[in-house]
Design an enzyme around this catalytic site. Sequence first.
Site, PDB file in Angstrom:
ATOM      1  N   HIS A  53       0.637  -1.278  -0.020  1.00 58.23           N
ATOM      2  CA  HIS A  53      -0.364   0.111  -0.155  1.00 58.23           C
ATOM      3  C   HIS A  53       1.090   1.102  -0.008  1.00 58.23           C
ATOM      4  CE1 HIS A  53      -4.277  -1.703   1.741  1.00 58.23           C
ATOM      5  NE2 HIS A  53      -2.597  -3.000   1.353  1.00 58.23           N
ATOM      6  N   GLU A  55       1.003   3.901   2.233  1.00 61.83           N
ATOM      7  CA  GLU A  55       1.193   4.480   3.103  1.00 61.83           C
ATOM      8  C   GLU A  55       2.722   3.464   3.699  1.00 61.83           C
ATOM      9  OE1 GLU A  55      -3.702   4.582   3.570  1.00 61.83           O
ATOM     10  OE2 GLU A  55      -2.307   3.023   1.744  1.00 61.83           O
ATOM     11  N   CYS A  83      -6.845   2.576   5.212  1.00 65.33           N
ATOM     12  CA  CYS A  83      -7.482   0.952   5.782  1.00 65.33           C
ATOM     13  C   CYS A  83      -6.845   0.909   6.899  1.00 65.33           C
ATOM     14  CB  CYS A  83      -7.201  -0.687   4.147  1.00 65.33           C
ATOM     15  SG  CYS A  83      -5.713  -0.910   5.011  1.00 65.33           S
ATOM     16  N   CYS A  86      -2.853   0.057   6.653  1.00 65.94           N
ATOM     17  CA  CYS A  86      -2.587   1.449   7.060  1.00 65.94           C
ATOM     18  C   CYS A  86      -2.602   2.310   8.818  1.00 65.94           C
ATOM     19  CB  CYS A  86      -3.030   2.167   6.182  1.00 65.94           C
ATOM     20  SG  CYS A  86      -2.209   1.261   4.447  1.00 65.94           S
TER      21      CYS A  86
END
Length: 164
Positions: A53, A55, A83, A86
């Site tokens: 991801h 992040e 999410c 993260c």
Amino acid sequence: MTTDERFMKKALHQARRAAAIGEIPIGCVIVHEGKIIARGFNERRRKHSTLAHAEITAIDRASRKLGDWRLEGCTMYVTLEPCQMCSGALVQSRIDRVVIGTMNPKAGCAGSIMNLLRVPQFNHQVEITAGVLQQECSELLSSFFTDLRQRLREEKEARSEEDF
């Protein structure tokens, strides 16, 4: 243009990099003392990794840049609400603040479904600013998914024609 808008534009640039390689367009930058110290964009498909991801990538890079897992004094700018994974990483990394472009009602854990960033029982809470360049962030995601659905329809039709 505000400082938050300026850095969100940089996160949008990262999101466009993701879109250019066929990834969901999510981008992020981490700022420390007024300077970008890390960037990230979604690379889950390319890297075949749940963890890729924007992040997580940016947090890892920022930690290496500062030489510490604690990212105190840092602000993350991300185009889509984080999410649960993260959001947990934001809390664990001790980032002071997250600036969110658009919220994610299907998977967001910074206020949409739940807010892991502000759980008072945790040893750290993250300040949240949401809606910075919201329309631009939202439109980038919407147009990506519209184009993806169209491409998938066309591929399906082409396969159907091959069967005849």
